[in-house]
Write a protein that holds these residues in place. Structure first.
Motif, PDB file in Angstrom:
ATOM      1  N   VAL A  50       0.837  -1.200   0.000  1.00  0.00           N
ATOM      2  CA  VAL A  50       0.000   0.000   0.000  1.00  0.00           C
ATOM      3  C   VAL A  50       0.873   1.252   0.000  1.00  0.00           C
ATOM      4  O   VAL A  50       2.050   1.215   0.331  1.00  0.00           O
ATOM      5  N   GLY A  51       0.237   2.360  -0.337  1.00  0.00           N
ATOM      6  CA  GLY A  51       0.911   3.649  -0.372  1.00  0.00           C
ATOM      7  C   GLY A  51       0.147   4.574  -1.301  1.00  0.00           C
ATOM      8  O   GLY A  51      -0.645   4.125  -2.129  1.00  0.00           O
ATOM      9  N   GLU A  52       0.397   5.878  -1.176  1.00  0.00           N
ATOM     10  CA  GLU A  52      -0.334   6.823  -2.011  1.00  0.00           C
ATOM     11  C   GLU A  52       0.133   6.748  -3.464  1.00  0.00           C
ATOM     12  O   GLU A  52       1.182   6.171  -3.775  1.00  0.00           O
ATOM     13  N   SER A  53      -0.641   7.311  -4.363  1.00  0.00           N
ATOM     14  CA  SER A  53      -0.314   7.279  -5.790  1.00  0.00           C
ATOM     15  C   SER A  53       1.057   7.891  -6.034  1.00  0.00           C
ATOM     16  O   SER A  53       1.387   8.944  -5.482  1.00  0.00           O
ATOM     17  N   GLY A  54       1.851   7.232  -6.870  1.00  0.00           N
ATOM     18  CA  GLY A  54       3.176   7.737  -7.203  1.00  0.00           C
ATOM     19  C   GLY A  54       4.290   7.238  -6.314  1.00  0.00           C
ATOM     20  O   GLY A  54       5.451   7.621  -6.496  1.00  0.00           O
ATOM     21  N   CYS A  55       3.964   6.339  -5.357  1.00  0.00           N
ATOM     22  CA  CYS A  55       4.999   5.880  -4.422  1.00  0.00           C
ATOM     23  C   CYS A  55       5.867   4.780  -5.027  1.00  0.00           C
ATOM     24  O   CYS A  55       6.913   4.443  -4.469  1.00  0.00           O
ATOM     25  N   GLY A  56       5.451   4.173  -6.148  1.00  0.00           N
ATOM     26  CA  GLY A  56       6.269   3.173  -6.823  1.00  0.00           C
ATOM     27  C   GLY A  56       5.820   1.740  -6.628  1.00  0.00           C
ATOM     28  O   GLY A  56       6.503   0.804  -7.048  1.00  0.00           O
ATOM     29  N   LYS A  57       4.643   1.539  -6.046  1.00  0.00           N
ATOM     30  CA  LYS A  57       4.229   0.163  -5.729  1.00  0.00           C
ATOM     31  C   LYS A  57       3.942  -0.665  -6.983  1.00  0.00           C
ATOM     32  O   LYS A  57       4.319  -1.841  -7.049  1.00  0.00           O
ATOM     33  N   SER A  58       3.306  -0.100  -7.992  1.00  0.00           N
ATOM     34  CA  SER A  58       3.059  -0.852  -9.224  1.00  0.00           C
ATOM     35  C   SER A  58       4.365  -1.115  -9.970  1.00  0.00           C
ATOM     36  O   SER A  58       4.559  -2.200 -10.542  1.00  0.00           O
ATOM     37  N   THR A  59       5.264  -0.141  -9.962  1.00  0.00           N
ATOM     38  CA  THR A  59       6.562  -0.337 -10.604  1.00  0.00           C
ATOM     39  C   THR A  59       7.331  -1.453  -9.915  1.00  0.00           C
ATOM     40  O   THR A  59       7.971  -2.287 -10.576  1.00  0.00           O
ATOM     41  N   LEU A  60       7.279  -1.494  -8.596  1.00  0.00           N
ATOM     42  CA  LEU A  60       7.940  -2.563  -7.852  1.00  0.00           C
ATOM     43  C   LEU A  60       7.372  -3.920  -8.265  1.00  0.00           C
ATOM     44  O   LEU A  60       8.122  -4.860  -8.554  1.00  0.00           O
ATOM     45  N   GLY A  61       6.046  -4.036  -8.307  1.00  0.00           N
ATOM     46  CA  GLY A  61       5.419  -5.297  -8.670  1.00  0.00           C
ATOM     47  C   GLY A  61       5.794  -5.744 -10.070  1.00  0.00           C
ATOM     48  O   GLY A  61       6.098  -6.918 -10.305  1.00  0.00           O
ATOM     49  N   ARG A  62       5.816  -4.823 -11.009  1.00  0.00           N
ATOM     50  CA  ARG A  62       6.138  -5.182 -12.395  1.00  0.00           C
ATOM     51  C   ARG A  62       7.623  -5.504 -12.560  1.00  0.00           C
ATOM     52  O   ARG A  62       7.985  -6.300 -13.434  1.00  0.00           O
ATOM     53  N   THR A  63       8.460  -4.895 -11.732  1.00  0.00           N
ATOM     54  CA  THR A  63       9.876  -5.231 -11.767  1.00  0.00           C
ATOM     55  C   THR A  63      10.106  -6.630 -11.212  1.00  0.00           C
ATOM     56  O   THR A  63      10.950  -7.388 -11.710  1.00  0.00           O
ATOM     57  N   LEU A  64       9.349  -6.994 -10.181  1.00  0.00           N
ATOM     58  CA  LEU A  64       9.498  -8.313  -9.572  1.00  0.00           C
ATOM     59  C   LEU A  64       9.224  -9.435 -10.564  1.00  0.00           C
ATOM     60  O   LEU A  64       9.885 -10.476 -10.544  1.00  0.00           O
ATOM     61  N   ILE A  65       8.231  -9.242 -11.435  1.00  0.00           N
ATOM     62  CA  ILE A  65       7.896 -10.289 -12.402  1.00  0.00           C
ATOM     63  C   ILE A  65       8.609 -10.068 -13.734  1.00  0.00           C
ATOM     64  O   ILE A  65       8.288 -10.710 -14.725  1.00  0.00           O
ATOM     65  N   ARG A  96       5.334 -19.061 -14.592  1.00  0.00           N
ATOM     66  CA  ARG A  96       5.099 -19.254 -13.148  1.00  0.00           C
ATOM     67  C   ARG A  96       4.661 -17.969 -12.461  1.00  0.00           C
ATOM     68  O   ARG A  96       4.159 -18.011 -11.343  1.00  0.00           O
ATOM     69  N   MET A  97       4.868 -16.830 -13.116  1.00  0.00           N
ATOM     70  CA  MET A  97       4.497 -15.526 -12.554  1.00  0.00           C
ATOM     71  C   MET A  97       3.560 -14.816 -13.529  1.00  0.00           C
ATOM     72  O   MET A  97       3.926 -14.570 -14.663  1.00  0.00           O
ATOM     73  N   GLN A  98       2.380 -14.480 -13.070  1.00  0.00           N
ATOM     74  CA  GLN A  98       1.407 -13.810 -13.920  1.00  0.00           C
ATOM     75  C   GLN A  98       0.954 -12.498 -13.270  1.00  0.00           C
ATOM     76  O   GLN A  98       1.293 -12.203 -12.126  1.00  0.00           O
ATOM     77  N   ILE A  99       0.199 -11.717 -14.030  1.00  0.00           N
ATOM     78  CA  ILE A  99      -0.265 -10.413 -13.547  1.00  0.00           C
ATOM     79  C   ILE A  99      -1.736 -10.227 -13.861  1.00  0.00           C
ATOM     80  O   ILE A  99      -2.223 -10.669 -14.915  1.00  0.00           O
ATOM     81  N   ILE A 100      -2.453  -9.601 -12.944  1.00  0.00           N
ATOM     82  CA  ILE A 100      -3.820  -9.133 -13.175  1.00  0.00           C
ATOM     83  C   ILE A 100      -3.741  -7.613 -13.222  1.00  0.00           C
ATOM     84  O   ILE A 100      -3.333  -6.977 -12.249  1.00  0.00           O
ATOM     85  N   PHE A 101      -4.120  -7.028 -14.344  1.00  0.00           N
ATOM     86  CA  PHE A 101      -3.926  -5.598 -14.558  1.00  0.00           C
ATOM     87  C   PHE A 101      -5.033  -4.767 -13.914  1.00  0.00           C
ATOM     88  O   PHE A 101      -6.133  -5.247 -13.659  1.00  0.00           O
ATOM     89  N   GLN A 102      -4.718  -3.495 -13.729  1.00  0.00           N
ATOM     90  CA  GLN A 102      -5.659  -2.564 -13.104  1.00  0.00           C
ATOM     91  C   GLN A 102      -6.856  -2.283 -14.008  1.00  0.00           C
ATOM     92  O   GLN A 102      -7.999  -2.301 -13.552  1.00  0.00           O
ATOM     93  N   ASP A 103      -6.599  -2.028 -15.270  1.00  0.00           N
ATOM     94  CA  ASP A 103      -7.670  -1.687 -16.211  1.00  0.00           C
ATOM     95  C   ASP A 103      -8.005  -2.916 -17.053  1.00  0.00           C
ATOM     96  O   ASP A 103      -7.254  -3.260 -17.972  1.00  0.00           O
ATOM     97  N   PRO A 104      -9.107  -3.580 -16.766  1.00  0.00           N
ATOM     98  CA  PRO A 104      -9.414  -4.818 -17.479  1.00  0.00           C
ATOM     99  C   PRO A 104      -9.742  -4.607 -18.954  1.00  0.00           C
ATOM    100  O   PRO A 104      -9.627  -5.544 -19.754  1.00  0.00           O
ATOM    101  N   PRO A 184      -6.321  -4.531  -8.794  1.00  0.00           N
ATOM    102  CA  PRO A 184      -7.284  -5.210  -9.666  1.00  0.00           C
ATOM    103  C   PRO A 184      -8.737  -4.786  -9.468  1.00  0.00           C
ATOM    104  O   PRO A 184      -9.582  -5.166 -10.269  1.00  0.00           O
ATOM    105  N   ILE A 185      -9.023  -4.017  -8.420  1.00  0.00           N
ATOM    106  CA  ILE A 185     -10.412  -3.628  -8.181  1.00  0.00           C
ATOM    107  C   ILE A 185     -10.638  -2.125  -8.277  1.00  0.00           C
ATOM    108  O   ILE A 185     -11.775  -1.654  -8.180  1.00  0.00           O
ATOM    109  N   SER A 186      -9.581  -1.347  -8.483  1.00  0.00           N
ATOM    110  CA  SER A 186      -9.727   0.118  -8.428  1.00  0.00           C
ATOM    111  C   SER A 186     -10.577   0.664  -9.570  1.00  0.00           C
ATOM    112  O   SER A 186     -11.167   1.739  -9.443  1.00  0.00           O
ATOM    113  N   ALA A 187     -10.636  -0.047 -10.698  1.00  0.00           N
ATOM    114  CA  ALA A 187     -11.421   0.428 -11.840  1.00  0.00           C
ATOM    115  C   ALA A 187     -12.853  -0.116 -11.837  1.00  0.00           C
ATOM    116  O   ALA A 187     -13.605   0.135 -12.776  1.00  0.00           O
TER     117      ALA A 187
END
Length: 326
Positions: A50-65, A96-104, A184-187
């Protein structure tokens, strides 16, 4: 400390920078989206970020995979270093690593129907025949609450919640072990959000999945997560078990985020004291010296301005990066 054999994913001082050139292209600066992140995710858990918008959490997740190429340091998946694997070498790990995107909607090809969308990863990653693929697709659509008549329809013919269900089914198609859920639920409509989260929990139990659940919805993160990491300006400032974080937040930033959660009871809401975070989030191109949060922290001291705190253990499974906890 968690058993290393039970860890599916680990990062060690992970960094992801994006280069930004000046208007004339004469100088180069960097957006430090992820800047020195160290944490781990245990097999079978849902780790909330968690964290406010722009903190880098989505970038971290996408870098991990490995959707993004890491800038520096290390990512371990199931004990194997995948930080700098080449394209062909990383392909088995992508299965082995998949992603569910924010905007379906943007995540689904508008020129393909559901059968074609679902069939593509199966053709690329399995040796199933056409009949087997169709059976697998139909089975997965049923798992996410979709009917077989959806097979020949296109993305624009579905609601947002239905599109996200299709995206979830596609992520499950290659039997992944780890799924990065990128908000995955914000939209989705509020009425649909709880249904999707409950479905994700059921699927986790059925398939033995591990989640990284990225979100700014603190109430929903508490519902689905076993452990939670709080991220600020490219760095994790606190990690704790679900109840421990919400009952005993140690970092001033975490305390402020939790105090902002709406309370349905008017009497309780009136009696609660909200901690307002002052100022704006600094630019990730100009990260403050010392503690990243000191420019907005009401408790900041001279030490906070000069020395960057490191994550340290303050309780069982509870880590925080703050000088005030020493």
């Amino acid at each position: 400390m968690a058993d290393k054999n039970n860890l599916i994913l680990q990062t060690k001082d992970l960094k992801k920078y994006f280069a930004v050139r000046s208007f004339l292209g004469t100088s180069k600066r960097f957006v430090k989206a992820v800047d020195g992140v160290t944490f781990d995710i245990r097999r079978g858990e849902a780790f909330g970020l968690v964290g406010e918008s722009g903190c880098g959490k989505s970038t971290l997740g996408r870098t991990l995979i490995r959707m993004y190429e890491p800038t520096d340091r290390q990512i371990l998946f199931d004990g194997e270093d995948i930080t700098h694997l080449k394209k062909k070498e990383i392909l088995p790990y992508h299965k082995r690593m998949q992603i569910i995107f924010q905007d379906p909607y943007s995540a689904l090809d508008p020129h393909q129907n559901v059968r074609e969308i679902m069939e593509e990863p199966l053709r690329m990653n399995t040796e199933m025949g056409k009949k087997e693929r169709l059976e697998r697709i139909t089975e997965l659509l049923g798992k996410v609450g979709m009917q077989q008549d959806a097979l020949e329809k296109y993305a624009y013919e579905f609601s947002g919640g239905q599109r996200q269900r299709i995206g979830i089914a596609r992520a499950l198609s290659v039997n992944p072990e780890f799924i990065m859920c990128d908000e995955p639920i914000s939209a989705l409509d509020v009425s649909i959000q709880a249904q999707v989260v409950n479905m994700l929990e059921d699927l986790q139990q059925e398939f033995g999945l591990t989640y990284l659940f990225v979100s700014h919805d603190l109430s929903m993160v508490r519902h689905i997560s076993n452990r939670i990491g709080v991220m600020y300006l490219g760095s994790i400032v606190e990690i704790a078990d679900n109840d421990e974080l919400y009952d005993h937040p140690a970092h001033p930033y975490t305390q402020a985020l939790l105090s902002a959660i709406p309370i349905a009871d008017p009497d309780r809401a009136g009696a609660s004291k909200r901690q307002v975070i002052r100022g704006d989030l600094p630019s990730p191109m100009h990260i403050p010296q010392g503690c990243r949060f000191h420019t907005r922290c009401p408790y900041a001291t001279k030490r906070c301005e000069e020395e960057c705190p490191k994550l340290r253990t303050v309780g069982a499974g509870h880590q925080v990066a703050c000088h005030l906890t020493e």
